[in-house]
Design a protein around this motif. Structure first.
Motif, PDB file in Angstrom:
ATOM      1  N   ASN A  12       4.740 -10.057  -7.950  1.00 34.69           N
ATOM      2  CA  ASN A  12       3.074  -9.933  -8.618  1.00 34.69           C
ATOM      3  C   ASN A  12       1.685  -8.329  -7.790  1.00 34.69           C
ATOM      4  N   ASN A  13       1.407  -7.054  -8.334  1.00 39.35           N
ATOM      5  CA  ASN A  13       0.539  -7.152  -7.260  1.00 39.35           C
ATOM      6  C   ASN A  13      -0.329  -6.324  -8.486  1.00 39.35           C
ATOM      7  N   SER A  14      -1.639  -5.877  -7.373  1.00 36.87           N
ATOM      8  CA  SER A  14      -2.412  -5.162  -8.408  1.00 36.87           C
ATOM      9  C   SER A  14      -2.567  -3.716  -8.884  1.00 36.87           C
TER      10      SER A  14
ATOM     11  N   ALA B  28      -2.450  -4.091   1.230  1.00 37.67           N
ATOM     12  CA  ALA B  28      -0.243  -3.526   0.377  1.00 37.67           C
ATOM     13  C   ALA B  28       0.127  -3.435   2.068  1.00 37.67           C
TER      14      ALA B  28
ATOM     15  N   THR C 248       0.472 -10.347   2.183  1.00 42.41           N
ATOM     16  CA  THR C 248       0.023 -11.634   2.051  1.00 42.41           C
ATOM     17  C   THR C 248      -1.748 -12.619   1.924  1.00 42.41           C
TER      18      THR C 248
ATOM     19  N   ALA D 231      -1.418  -4.587  -3.520  1.00 37.15           N
ATOM     20  CA  ALA D 231      -1.099  -5.615  -2.750  1.00 37.15           C
ATOM     21  C   ALA D 231      -0.669  -7.003  -3.527  1.00 37.15           C
ATOM     22  N   PRO D 232      -0.165  -8.204  -2.784  1.00 40.15           N
ATOM     23  CA  PRO D 232       0.256  -9.056  -3.687  1.00 40.15           C
ATOM     24  C   PRO D 232      -0.707  -9.971  -4.372  1.00 40.15           C
TER      25      PRO D 232
ATOM     26  N   GLU E 106      -2.659  -5.832 -13.424  1.00 42.28           N
ATOM     27  CA  GLU E 106      -1.931  -6.748 -12.752  1.00 42.28           C
ATOM     28  C   GLU E 106      -1.195  -6.627 -12.799  1.00 42.28           C
TER      29      GLU E 106
END
Ligand code: AMP
Ligand code: MG
Length: 416
Positions: A47-49, A80, A83, A100-101, A143
């Motif tokens: 899941n990332n932005s 990015a 974590t 980024a996560p 997301e």
């Protein structure tokens, strides 16, 4: 005379997709997958932005607005490729960059533009330990969920897919640097005729340049095949037999000859091809391209041979009609059709031949309409009539005239 369809159907029965080979990713371009490609990972993998902004819990900002901003404590940054080092707790937010996560605990992202940072500017807010959120969000907003594009275990590209830039990207995104595709056919090209002179030899009275070798080799490359140029065979049994056998020894999957197959021809080509295999010599109901030979040569393996007419325009139109579908079939492709457009014919076109007439036309945009006009003299020796064309107007056997102003369908060869 034999119809175009009967000739093509008979010919194509002798072709099938060639065996698979593993190739490096970029070499798969324009080829056909010979395996189902199964993803071994999710894309995206986590899941990332989807935005540059702040990650938080949607319930914390359920009532936020420009008039009633909600202040959250900023607990860090995540870029990015990295974590988050801590979780987002109630009342907190983390600065986050696209890709980024998502930090543990966060379930939504608010864009910078909808925070105090966006309104006041980064310089003014840098170093502050709170950020004001100016909008409400739902869980999951901004997301990107793990696997939303490709799920691990899924057949992401089925066998039979033609590989384009997008498929190369999909394969790269799941880490495939090799893939199984049907092998490219090796196509032997042999020009025949005592009048022909190679490009690096001086021209002499009564002689012409061997242009078919080059136009055919280029057409093979464009179709996705590998041309094997055998040069010129002279009109005698010994030379022609030797060059045919050289082609067979070069592991050709398809043999293309040009010239020597029309009715009036001295029979050398016919005799030699029949001695080396089993051939048909046809009169096809098409113009240009009436004479055509097809058969099977007996070498170490059996190799299909297409005997194209000698006239340069006929050779290219016959290639388009018969050789191109054969090559595409060996590559594993099933769609041989060229894209078509409808255009307004700019002049009367006659077809006095009672054969299917492949008129070379140029399609151009005029005002808000596509206009098709012939490329001038349509003789089968006028190669520039093909060079000036970007499409073909196919006039059926039984149509004697198409009038100017008619809306016609044009098979586009390209858009140059
Ligand atoms: P043929 O099929 O042998 O009757 O040849 C028909 C016409 O095509 C003649 O004018 C030939 O000179 C010409 N021709 C044959 N082979 C080639 C070639 N490789 N390149 C250009 N023209 C050719
Ligand atoms: Mg000849």
């Amino acid at each position: 005379m034999i119809s175009v369809e009967d000739a093509r159907n008979y010919i194509l029965k002798h072709f099938a997709p060639l065996e698979a080979e593993r190739v490096n990713l970029l070499d798969a371009l324009n080829r056909v997958l010979a395996e189902d490609v199964i993803a071994e990972m999710n894309v995206p993998p986590f899941n990332n932005s989807a935005m540059d902004g702040y990650a938080m819990r949607a319930e914390d900002i359920a009532h936020a607005s420009r008039d009633h901003p909600v202040a959250l404590q900023v607990i860090g940054d995540v870029a990015a490729g990295y974590t988050a080092t801590r979780a987002v707790e109630p009342g907190t937010a983390m600065r986050i960059m696209t890709g980024a996560p998502m930090p543990p605990g966060a379930d939504t992202v608010v864009r910078f533009e909808e925070t105090s940072e966006g309104v006041q500017g980064r310089a003014a807010t840098k170093g502050r330990d709170t950020v004001e959120i100016l909008v409400a969000m739902k869980r999951g907003d901004n997301e990107r969920a793990a696997g939303e594009d490709i799920r691990a275990g899924q057949i992401v590209l089925p066998r039979g897919t033609v590989v384009r830039a997008a498929e190369i990207g999909v394969l790269a995104s799941i880490g495939k640097n090799q893939v199984a595709t049907h092998r490219r056919p090796r196509v032997a090209i042999l020009a025949t005729g005592d009048e022909l002179v190679a490009l690096d030899e001086p021209i002499a009275p009564g002689k012409i340049r061997n242009s078919n070798e080059y136009s055919n080799a280029a057409a093979v490359l464009q179709a996705g095949g590998i041309p094997i140029r055998l040069g010129i065979a002279r009109d005698n049994i010994a030379d022609l037999t030797a060059k045919i056998r050289a082609g067979l020894n070069a592991d050709a999957d398809l043999f293309l000859t040009s010239a020597g197959v029309s009715v009036g021809d001295y029979d050398i080509v016919k005799d030699v091809l029949n001695a080396e295999g089993a051939m048909h010599f046809w009169q096809v109901k098409m113009k240009p391209g009436k004479p055509l030979a097809f058969g099977i040569l007996r070498g170490k393996k059996e190799v299909p041979l297409l005997g194209l007419p000698g006239n340069p325009v006929s050779a290219l139109i016959s290639f388009e009609t018969f050789a191109r579908p054969a090559i595409l079939t060996m590559l594993g492709k099933t769609n041989f059709a060229r894209p078509t457009v409808r255009a307004i014919l700019d002049e009367d076109v006659e077809n006095s031949s009672d054969r299917r007439n492949f008129i070379r036309v140029r399609v151009e945009q005029r005002d808000d309409q596509l206009i098709a006009r012939t490329t001038g003299e349509q003789g089968s020796g006028v190669l520039t009539s093909v060079s000036k064309a970007n499409g073909l107007l196919v006039v059926p056997e039984n149509v004697t005239r198409v009038r100017a102003g008619t809306s016609v369908e044009i098979q586009m060869l390209d858009w140059n």
